[in-house]
Design an enzyme around this catalytic site. Structure first.
Site, mmCIF file in Angstrom:
data_model
loop_
_atom_site.group_PDB
_atom_site.id
_atom_site.type_symbol
_atom_site.label_atom_id
_atom_site.label_comp_id
_atom_site.label_asym_id
_atom_site.label_seq_id
_atom_site.Cartn_x
_atom_site.Cartn_y
_atom_site.Cartn_z
ATOM 1 C CG ASP A 291 45.253 91.930 -23.295
ATOM 2 O OD1 ASP A 291 44.488 91.940 -24.283
ATOM 3 O OD2 ASP A 291 44.958 92.507 -22.232
HETATM 4 C C1 BGC Z 1 41.952 93.828 -23.310
HETATM 5 C C2 BGC Z 1 41.458 92.405 -23.193
HETATM 6 C C3 BGC Z 1 40.601 92.069 -24.372
HETATM 7 C C4 BGC Z 1 41.385 92.291 -25.636
HETATM 8 C C5 BGC Z 1 40.629 91.922 -26.896
HETATM 9 C C6 BGC Z 1 42.552 94.126 -24.660
HETATM 10 O O1 BGC Z 1 42.781 95.472 -24.833
HETATM 11 O O2 BGC Z 1 42.885 94.056 -22.284
HETATM 12 O O3 BGC Z 1 40.765 92.232 -21.988
HETATM 13 O O4 BGC Z 1 40.137 90.748 -24.263
HETATM 14 O O5 BGC Z 1 41.743 93.651 -25.714
HETATM 15 O O6 BGC Z 1 39.638 92.809 -27.186
#
Ligand code: BGC
Length: 746
Positions: A291
């Site tokens: 993530d």
């Molecule tokens: C979130 C994810 C997301 C990623 C990319 C993160 O802050 O937890 O769910 O896919 O950002 O935008």
């Protein structure tokens, strides 16, 4: 013996990763890995590392521990970038892809990902709302439409579905999941993977799915965003793992780690999760992305001292791609040189990334994504119709005392901060959604009832009074026959970083409701929300309560469909609405305890498992939802009172639409394992069917439950079914009272 030794040596020499990845490969996957192996032979170590690094496409730097800004064009040209978090601008995406393909040494295409969470251009209801439709086919269709619009936007990868089970409405991201139940959550996860990926990843209508957030991100302590998750492995396997596992089994090409630590180890450095469970047990063969900066965040978690150690831990945990922290790019080469990470592992991690790119057809034609006629691909009328249907099916009627539906010609006062808010109805994660395309409640009701019959006043903002707003609203309400109040939480209160300690409707809106109540008109609350809420006050004061959620682009027409009775409400809750925040986390599939409450409807201080100030039961249970007609359930028959393990339990029930309107219902089947090796929930959903019945029509439904669905986690953490007695219930919600019994036999 010699033979055995030889094969052990072969396994060790090949590296465990390779053995696992090659297990049960489809022909298509095998071809992709062969291609990747060929390409790997031409790649330098730096180029391989580049494939493991994701950048953001909308800024020119990669966030990283060294804070060193990098020019994105140059980085792509140098082979330092394997993937971008991209936007939905096809020209921009093509420009960057062209640099990768035409200007980098090996011309390896980029995989371009984005958060297409509940629609791309067309915004569907938030995922929690969609799950309340229990309409698996329509949910799959929504993902298919999102994929088609994404392809036209130049994307080939979505960071969805979110498969995090959560029973905590304080957590803002409950809006992105399918609620509290692992069985329903698994069905929805599979539907979304199928919708995005279809049966051909290389088609120009499909994109790669990403199962997230692995794992158990939905159980943060106290509902606070990014907080610690700690639970037994048994709980993890029984309640949290199944939807991820189902999505992986359905062929999801990628998986994303979660921000949280799980049982003391951050997910992004957790080899047990990412290798033992995901690859060895679940047979996952795609690639894993971290993530957002979660690799580097392991420094703050306190399990590594710096970015270099973070990269080492994540690489050795078999995490393929670093989402923008930069630690892979900066430290991997050093780690390989120092022998802390093997080049063989880098090969394997890179191979898995390349294989997904190959399967997407990126090596054949990287520009097929984004070459469509966007005008034709976006906001197609037939797709807007699906969004309208899903928005209507998602809405849950919680109370109705002779208020709904509203007949034509009725004068309606439409009041509240969300009745005419194009942005709020879209909710969170609105990738390339366009608020200007949202049809609001006001617009749609004016169309349905005639503008002269809709008197509108905002009354107040979500959390702030408007001068004279309440007086104006009361004046308008007094001129109308019925009052619809669109209240609750704004769109930005759901999604990431939107945890709330108070899950009731903001005070200023409650004051508005009180004032409207003085008019003596019938009051219908339209609850705008991305989470379950404490709505005791609204339920007590309103004649009807309809949860409209953040219903997306077509929320307005959908609400008009329901209010007018053109459509009969059919949504059923997938997240328990608690009595108050003190019960949270609350879920229907709880355990009995040694001292179960004698009367869950009453507070008690009698040394049973109760509160002394509130009841044990929630305000509205899982599965609950009313309709304008009545469904009657009768004649539950267990067709297989004794079933051998490996067989199928069959239960039939008669459902009748006993009212005067046609309608849809969701028949739900629950079981309880009466005596087991470990404590089991008082009820567990094991089957459901959405059905349409004409007024007066009846139908016999037969549920078939493979005994494997009755497996549970034993004391040794293995999941299997065993012999014993079960209770079964079928009905309209998790309190279903029609009951039967069956037994599993060895
Ligand atoms: C979130 C994810 C997301 C990623 C990319 C993160 O802050 O937890 O769910 O896919 O950002 O935008």
């Amino acid at each position: 013996m010699k033979k055995l030794l030889l094969s052990i040596i072969t396994i060790v020499a090949a590296g465990a990763s390779v053995v696992a990845a090659d297990r049960r490969l489809s022909a298509e996957e095998a071809e992709a890995f062969r291609f990747a192996d060929g390409l790997l032979r031409k790649m330098t170590l730096q180029e391989k590392i580049g494939q493991l690094q994701q950048f953001r496409a909308y800024t020119s730097d990669v966030t990283g521990p060294d804070g060193e800004p990098r020019n994105i064009d140059a980085a792509i040209r140098n082979g330092e970038v394997g993937s971008l978090i991209a936007g939905c601008q096809p020209q921009h995406n093509h420009r960057l892809q062209r640099i990768a393909v035409e200007e980098s040494r090996l011309g390896i295409p980029l995989i371009l990902g984005c958060d297409i969470i509940h629609g791309c251009r067309i915004t569907f209801p938030e995922n929690l709302a969609m799950s309340c439709s229990w309409d698996i086919q329509a949910i799959e269709q929504s993902a298919r439409i999102a994929a088609e619009e994404s392809v036209a936007s130049g994307l080939n990868w979505t960071f969805s579905p979110m498969c995090d089970i959560s029973a905590d409405p304080r957590w803002g991201r409950v809006s992105e999941g399918a609620g509290e139940d692992p069985y329903l959550g698994s069905k929805i996860a599979v539907a979304m993977v199928r919708g995005y990926q279809g049966d051909d990843l290389s088609s120009d209508k499909t994109i790669a799915a990403c199962v997230k957030h692995f794992a158990a991100y939905g159980a943060p302590q106290a509902g606070r965003e990014y907080h610690t998750v700690d639970m037994s492995e048994m709980m993890f396997r029984d309640r949290y793992l199944p939807p991820y596992a189902a999505a992986v089994k359905a062929g999801a090409a990628t998986v994303m780690t979660s921000f949280n630590d799980l049982m003391g180890v951050p997910a992004s450095g957790n080899r047990w999760l990412l290798y033992d469970v995901l690859r060895e047990e679940l047979g996952f063969r795609g690639f894993v992305v971290s993530d957002y900066t979660s690799i580097h965040e392991m420094v703050a978690h306190g399990v590594v001292a710096d970015g270099k150690e973070a990269a080492e831990l994540s690489l050795n945990a078999h995490l393929n791609m670093d989402m923008v922290s930069g630690d892979y790019l900066v430290y991997t080469e050093k780690l390989v040189r120092e022998g802390k990470v093997s080049e063989k592992l880098i090969n394997q991690l890179c191979r898995e990334v390349l294989a997904v790119k190959y399967r997407l057809g990126l090596f054949d034609d990287p520009f097929k994504y984004g070459s469509q006629n966007q005008e034709e691909a976006y906001f197609r009328p037939e797709n807007l119709a699906v969004a309208r249907k899903l928005a209507a099916e998602s809405m849950v009627l919680l109370k109705n005392e002779d208020a709904l539906p509203v007949a034509e010609g009725t004068k309606i006062a439409l009041i509240g901060p969300f009745a005419d808010s194009q942005g709020d109805q879209l909710g969170s994660w609105i990738a390339a959604g366009d608020a200007k395309r949202s049809i609001t409640f006001r617009k749609a009701l004016e169309e349905r009832y005639g503008a002269e019959n809709i008197l509108y006043a905002k009354g107040c903002e979500a959390e702030r009074a408007i001068e004279g707003g309440v007086d104006e609203a009361v004046k308008i309400a007094s001129q109308a026959d019925i009052v619809l109040v669109s209240m609750g939480l704004p769109g930005w209160h759901s999604g990431e970083a939107s945890a709330r300690s108070d899950i009731s409707v903001p005070a200023v809106q409650q004051e508005l409701l009180d004032a409207l109540k003085t008019t003596g008109r019938k009051i219908v609350v339209l609850l705008s929300t991305g989470r379950a809420m404490d709505i005791r006050n609204e339920v007590a004061k309103a004649d009807a309560v309809l949860v409209t959620w953040h219903g997306g682009t077509m929320a307005g027409p959908a609400v008009a469909d329901i209010i007018s009775g053109d459509k009969n409400p059919s949504g059923h809750l997938t997240l328990t609405f608690p009595h108050s925040v003190g019960q949270v986390p609350i879920h229907y599939n709880a355990k009995n305890t040694g001292r179960p409450s004698r009367n869950p409807y009453k507070p008690a201080a009698n040394y049973t498992s109760t509160y002394i100030d509130i009841p044990n039961v929630p305000l509205f249970p899982f599965g609950y939802g009313l309709s304008y007609t009545q469904f009657e359930y009768s004649d539950l028959k267990v067709l297989t009172p004794e079933v051998k393990i490996g067989g199928t339990v069959k239960v039939s029930v008669k459902v009748k639409n006993a009212g005067e309107r046609d309608g849809d219902d969701v028949a739900q089947l629950y079981v309880r394992d009466l005596v087991a090796e470990t404590t089991r929930p008082v009820r567990e959903l094991k089957g459901f069917e959405r059905l349409s019945l004409k007024a007066g029509e009846e139908r016999v439904l037969t549920f078939e439950i493979p005994t494997s669905e009755l497996a549970y986690c034993h004391r040794d953490n293995t999941v299997r079914e065993d012999a014993g007695e079960f209770k079964v219930w079928v009905g309209e919600d998790s309190n279903a009272s029609l009951e039967g019994e069956f037994a599993l036999k060895k």
